[in-house]
Design a protein around this motif. Structure first.
Motif, short mmCIF file in Angstrom:
data_model
loop_
_atom_site.label_atom_id
_atom_site.label_comp_id
_atom_site.label_asym_id
_atom_site.label_seq_id
_atom_site.Cartn_x
_atom_site.Cartn_y
_atom_site.Cartn_z
N UNK A 1 0.84 -1.60 0.25
CA UNK A 1 -0.37 0.10 0.09
C UNK A 1 0.83 1.36 0.24
N UNK A 2 1.71 1.29 0.98
CA UNK A 2 2.75 2.49 0.93
C UNK A 2 3.43 2.75 -0.11
N UNK A 3 4.78 1.40 -0.43
CA UNK A 3 5.10 1.92 -1.68
C UNK A 3 3.79 2.39 -3.01
N UNK A 4 3.48 1.77 -3.28
CA UNK A 4 2.29 2.08 -4.43
C UNK A 4 1.68 3.53 -4.94
N UNK A 5 1.15 3.65 -3.17
CA UNK A 5 0.74 5.05 -3.44
C UNK A 5 1.85 6.12 -3.79
N UNK A 6 3.52 5.76 -2.89
CA UNK A 6 4.15 6.44 -2.76
C UNK A 6 4.77 7.22 -4.42
N UNK A 7 4.52 5.78 -5.18
CA UNK A 7 5.02 5.26 -6.64
C UNK A 7 3.96 6.04 -7.29
N UNK A 8 2.61 6.16 -7.68
CA UNK A 8 1.23 7.24 -7.84
C UNK A 8 2.37 8.54 -8.07
N UNK A 9 2.28 8.91 -6.59
CA UNK A 9 3.04 10.06 -6.17
C UNK A 9 3.76 10.86 -7.12
N UNK A 10 5.02 10.02 -6.83
CA UNK A 10 5.82 10.12 -7.98
C UNK A 10 6.10 9.84 -9.25
N UNK A 11 5.33 9.44 -9.63
CA UNK A 11 4.90 9.57 -11.36
C UNK A 11 3.51 10.33 -11.96
N UNK A 12 2.80 10.72 -11.40
CA UNK A 12 2.01 11.75 -11.64
C UNK A 12 2.79 13.11 -11.99
N UNK A 13 4.13 13.43 -10.48
CA UNK A 13 4.54 14.08 -10.89
C UNK A 13 5.68 14.30 -12.51
N UNK A 14 5.75 13.72 -12.63
CA UNK A 14 6.33 13.00 -14.03
C UNK A 14 6.22 13.23 -14.46
N UNK A 15 4.96 13.46 -15.49
CA UNK A 15 4.71 13.81 -16.34
C UNK A 15 4.25 15.27 -16.79
N UNK A 16 4.63 14.86 -18.30
CA UNK A 16 4.82 16.44 -18.85
C UNK A 16 3.29 16.74 -19.69
N UNK A 17 3.38 17.98 -19.47
CA UNK A 17 1.72 18.82 -19.38
C UNK A 17 1.29 18.11 -20.91
N UNK A 18 2.13 17.89 -21.40
CA UNK A 18 0.87 18.09 -22.62
C UNK A 18 0.73 16.19 -22.70
N UNK A 19 1.01 15.45 -21.44
CA UNK A 19 0.40 13.92 -21.99
C UNK A 19 -0.92 14.08 -20.48
N UNK A 20 -1.10 14.81 -19.59
CA UNK A 20 -1.41 14.39 -18.42
C UNK A 20 -2.76 14.73 -19.00
N UNK A 21 -3.43 14.90 -19.91
CA UNK A 21 -5.35 14.61 -20.14
C UNK A 21 -4.92 12.88 -20.12
N UNK A 22 -4.07 12.32 -20.79
CA UNK A 22 -4.44 11.21 -20.56
C UNK A 22 -3.95 10.13 -19.19
#
Length: 288
Positions: free
Chosen positions: A110-131
């Motif tokens: 649970x903890x690892x998946x939540x932290x990875x989710x956070x890091x992942x969405x922070x790493x998304x470039x603006x032109x792919x945020x819609x996806x």
């Protein structure tokens, strides 16, 4: 003894590793993931094996806790080492696969998946945020509920991830409330999004009524109560579904859960007993 440079270079063969990743036998899969874990620790090798991100993501569906944890660790290191434009193409599928893990029986998962989710969405470039936006919206309520997780580190990670989601969505009010950790205000914030979105949240909340943690069951019941008050012209069919889901909680071991569930059921029964003309017509039905 750590592997030598020569061994790592020989191991760094994406085509061969992909073939072995497709063998769904736990001992073989574990060895491949172990090799990928070693490779992903080095930024230059993480880039060489980035083509395997979808294959590693697929292993998150395994039920074996240790396999899932190993995969999460690999993915976390790869997201850390890769550039945003390299990570972003994989973000829609990976973010979707991470959401069910927020409710995994293992605290570590649970903890690892939540932290990875956070890091992942922070790493998304603006032109792919819609996806990725849909998955971020789907993560809001689970993260809110997980802020009440009995494991403090998970509660902390969930709060941080919720702030990241609010920042991703450019939702200033939600970000403010998440930073203050005011769960009642966060719920109110979510309920102001509109009926269609709230209907999705109601559906998600019902799933948490069976959670093993009383704190999460309590959060789910409270959210359902607030949602029904906020939109009090729900269809009779939907109200019956919700009340049926709440009925077992009238005998819950936790007093707060029992009290809240009983209160909602009684309130809905009184409303249904009112003359039909005194109640506004329901506008939509429970989602399939």
């Amino acid at each position: 003894m750590p592997p030598t440079e020569e061994v790592l270079k020989k191991l760094c063969n994406p085509a061969v590793l992909r073939r072995f990743l497709k063998i769904r036998r736990l001992p073989i899969l574990w060895l491949v993931l172990r090799g990928l874990d070693l490779l992903s620790r080095r930024p230059e090798m993480a880039r060489e094996i980035q083509v395997l991100l979808p294959d590693v993501t697929e292993t998150l569906q395994f039920t074996n806790k240790h396999t899932v944890l190993m995969a999460l660790n690999i993915l976390n290191k790869m997201v850390t080492h890769l550039r945003k434009r390299e990570t972003s193409p994989f973000a829609p599928d990976l973010s979707k696969k991470l959401l069910p893990l927020f409710n995994h029986v293992s605290n570590e998962v649970r903890e690892c998946s939540i932290l990875l989710f956070k890091d992942l969405i922070e790493a998304v470039v603006w032109w792919q945020k819609a996806d990725v936006k849909k998955n971020v919206h789907r993560g809001l309520l689970p993260l809110l509920f997980r802020m009440s997780d009995e494991t403090p580190s998970i509660a902390q990670a969930s709060g941080e991830a919720l702030i990241a989601c609010a920042r991703f969505l450019k939702w200033k009010k939600l970000k403010q409330q998440a930073k203050r950790k005011k769960k009642v205000d966060i719920k109110d914030c979510l309920l102001k999004q509109g009926r269609r979105r709230v209907d999705d949240y109601l559906y998600q909340s019902v799933l948490y009524l069976r959670d093993s943690q009383a704190s999460l069951r309590c959060e789910a019941v409270e959210f359902i109560g607030l949602a029904l008050q906020h939109f009090n012209n729900q269809s009779e069919e939907k109200v019956n579904v919700i009340c049926t889901a709440l009925e077992p909680l009238q005998n819950d071991a936790h007093p707060s859960v029992r009290s809240a569930a009983t209160g909602i059921i009684q309130r809905q029964q009184r409303q249904q007993a009112e003359p039909a003309r005194s109640r506004p017509a329901a506008l939509f039905c429970w989602p399939c």
